[in-house]
Write an enzyme that holds these catalytic residues in place. Structure first.
Site, PDB file in Angstrom:
ATOM      1  N   GLY A   1     103.562 119.012 -11.568  1.00 14.96           N
ATOM      2  CA  GLY A   1     102.457 117.951 -10.830  1.00 14.96           C
ATOM      3  C   GLY A   1     101.915 118.383  -9.518  1.00 14.96           C
ATOM      4  O   GLY A   1     101.598 117.850  -8.639  1.00 14.96           O
TER       5      GLY A   1
ATOM      6  N   ALA B   1     105.956 113.700 -20.058  1.00 15.57           N
ATOM      7  CA  ALA B   1     105.896 112.322 -19.243  1.00 15.57           C
ATOM      8  C   ALA B   1     106.931 112.423 -18.382  1.00 15.57           C
ATOM      9  O   ALA B   1     106.886 111.735 -17.344  1.00 15.57           O
ATOM     10  CB  ALA B   1     105.758 111.310 -20.169  1.00 15.57           C
ATOM     11  N   GLY B   2     108.046 112.749 -18.759  1.00 15.32           N
ATOM     12  CA  GLY B   2     109.460 112.676 -17.970  1.00 15.32           C
ATOM     13  C   GLY B   2     110.415 113.140 -18.604  1.00 15.32           C
ATOM     14  O   GLY B   2     110.438 113.646 -19.796  1.00 15.32           O
TER      15      GLY B   2
ATOM     16  N   HIS C   1     115.502 110.221  -7.690  1.00 19.46           N
ATOM     17  CA  HIS C   1     114.131 109.995  -8.271  1.00 19.46           C
ATOM     18  C   HIS C   1     114.220 109.771 -10.016  1.00 19.46           C
ATOM     19  O   HIS C   1     114.605 110.767 -10.592  1.00 19.46           O
ATOM     20  CB  HIS C   1     113.304 111.266  -8.166  1.00 19.46           C
ATOM     21  CG  HIS C   1     111.964 111.443  -8.715  1.00 19.46           C
ATOM     22  ND1 HIS C   1     110.734 112.045  -8.413  1.00 19.46           N
ATOM     23  CD2 HIS C   1     111.414 110.487  -9.831  1.00 19.46           C
ATOM     24  CE1 HIS C   1     109.713 111.724  -8.832  1.00 19.46           C
ATOM     25  NE2 HIS C   1     110.038 110.575  -9.753  1.00 19.46           N
TER      26      HIS C   1
ATOM     27  N   ASP D   1     114.262 112.480 -12.555  1.00 21.09           N
ATOM     28  CA  ASP D   1     112.869 111.908 -13.079  1.00 21.09           C
ATOM     29  C   ASP D   1     113.062 111.182 -14.504  1.00 21.09           C
ATOM     30  O   ASP D   1     112.123 111.206 -15.360  1.00 21.09           O
ATOM     31  CB  ASP D   1     111.814 112.958 -13.101  1.00 21.09           C
ATOM     32  CG  ASP D   1     110.485 112.456 -13.195  1.00 21.09           C
ATOM     33  OD1 ASP D   1     110.111 111.129 -12.780  1.00 21.09           O
ATOM     34  OD2 ASP D   1     109.561 113.136 -13.580  1.00 21.09           O
TER      35      ASP D   1
ATOM     36  N   GLU E   1     106.945 106.366  -6.231  1.00 16.37           N
ATOM     37  CA  GLU E   1     106.298 107.660  -6.716  1.00 16.37           C
ATOM     38  C   GLU E   1     104.657 107.156  -6.987  1.00 16.37           C
ATOM     39  O   GLU E   1     104.701 106.641  -8.077  1.00 16.37           O
ATOM     40  CB  GLU E   1     106.874 107.893  -7.967  1.00 16.37           C
ATOM     41  CG  GLU E   1     106.324 109.395  -8.121  1.00 16.37           C
ATOM     42  CD  GLU E   1     106.776 110.049  -9.523  1.00 16.37           C
ATOM     43  OE1 GLU E   1     106.537 111.238  -9.602  1.00 16.37           O
ATOM     44  OE2 GLU E   1     107.428 109.686 -10.011  1.00 16.37           O
TER      45      GLU E   1
END
Length: 387
Positions: free
Chosen positions: A222, A311-312, A58, A276, A131
């Site tokens: 999430g 955001a990541g 991911h 991620d 995703e």
């Protein structure tokens, strides 16, 4: 290319950890492990750990390149930089976007893989991870809400055509009525359905698992949280059998104590370490675009432009593996497997990566006793490390 052998004190092999010995590499492929010294060149790493190359299942991009760029050369440049930091295989991961744009991304990733020659030394791309866009708004995170739609197998089939069969994993929110049927169709084709960016109840999530879904998107992040009267999708992730839970192990998305809770509930054998990581991974602090949304990279984390949420990450998987050991959650052997073998199994790509097996591409990592990354090999070639 010739043959040589790596000597070290610890080897993470498919069956179990092995002690001091030698791992032969013959013309870029793994040979046998032996405690006896073979008659060839020896590269001695002393008291180090040797494990299969790290597999990031991911990850949206790296070093200024992302799947949304639709740039095959950029994907290959990102692969080179990832290898320099220990990742030997990755699944380029798309964002929620228009149906057409996602198809363009899939085609560009397939083009990137096809452009590689035999002399290319960078992280391999054994598949693509979608995703989105089959998520719901309640836990959209950094996914663009303008493009959220219900799952559609026909749409997936067109993406798979454009990807030339590379899609191995697709995420959705299980509260959609269409979710179980979608998961069932993909399972029949050997493609993983992953559950996340969702406000699903426990029963809705379990219905998708019972239909064939087998993974959970960056667990905790999430998704509806755990409650004693409604365990939610997080509860389903913790107790469902034969499923895998992705875990961003940077200590910021999920605090170490929560990482330990998941590992104890799920078992380390079913927790897949991921990053991620966004396309700005490996770059300095500043303002960037990610998945069509403006983001801010600051102090080792990437935020939405209005600083309303994360955001990541910009994590590297090698750092995540070390974190899990440093936090005292798992052993070195377990952490190495959680960054290689387990994610590969979770994405059904363990037939080509994640394990040290004779005849496979000799992709491996060397770790110092404190789990700092010491060296990486791609196809038996030593990769130049990042500065």
């Amino acid at each position: 290319m010739g043959s040589f052998a790596i000597h070290a004190s610890n080897f993470v092999l498919p069956g179990k950890k092995a002690g001091a010995g030698y791992l032969t590499i013959e013309d870029g492929k793994f040979g046998a492990y032996s405690v006896e010294k073979p008659d060839c060149k020896i590269v001695d790493y002393g008291d180090a750990w040797v494990g299969a190359g790290l597999v990031d299942t991911h990850i949206h991009g790296f070093f200024g390149h992302a799947t949304t760029d639709i740039d095959p050369n950029g994907m290959n440049e990102a692969s080179v930089e990832l290898a320099r930091r220990g990742t030997t295989s990755w699944l380029p991961t798309t964002f929620t976007d228009s149906v057409e744009h996602i198809g363009d991304q899939c085609e560009a990733i397939a083009d990137a893989r096809d452009k590689r020659g035999d002399d290319f030394v960078g992280a391999r791309m054994p598949g693509i991870y979608l995703e989105g866009p089959f998520f719901t708004a309640a836990h959209k995170g950094a996914q663009n809400p303008a493009y959220l739609v219900a799952p559609s197998y026909d749409v997936f089939s067109e993406w798979q055509r454009r990807a030339r069969g590379m899609i191995v994993k697709s995420a959705l929110a299980p509260e959609y009525p269409e979710a179980p049927a979608y998961a069932s169709r993909l399972a029949a084709e050997g493609v993983v359905t992953s559950l996340g960016h969702s406000d699903a109840t426990y029963d809705q999530a379990m219905a998708a698992v019972n239909a064939g879904a087998s993974c959970f998107v960056h667990t905790y992040n999430g998704m509806r949280g755990l409650n004693q009267r409604e365990p939610g999708i997080l509860g389903c992730a913790m107790v469902s059998r034969n499923t895998y839970a992705e875990l961003i192990c940077d200590g910021r998305h999920v605090l170490p104590a929560a990482c330990e809770v998941l590992v104890r509930a799920k078992g380390w054998e079913h927790v897949a370490l991921i990053t991620d990581c966004l396309g700005c991974g490996g770059l300095p602090d500043g303002n960037y675009m990610s998945g069509g949304l403006p983001v801010v990279l600051k102090d080792g984390l990437c935020y939405l432009a209005d600083m309303s949420g994360i955001a990541g990450s910009i994590l590297t998987l090698a750092k995540g593996v070390k974190n899990m050991v440093d936090w005292g959650i798992v052993t070195a052997e377990q952490a190495i497997r959680m960054g290689s073998e387990i994610p590969a199994r979770s994405a059904h790509i363990d037939g080509v990566c994640g394990l040290i097996l004779p005849g496979r591409n000799a992709d491996l990592n060397i770790y110092a006793p404190d789990m700092a990354l010491e060296a990486t090999y791609i196809g038996g070639t030593l990769v130049e490390p990042a500065e």
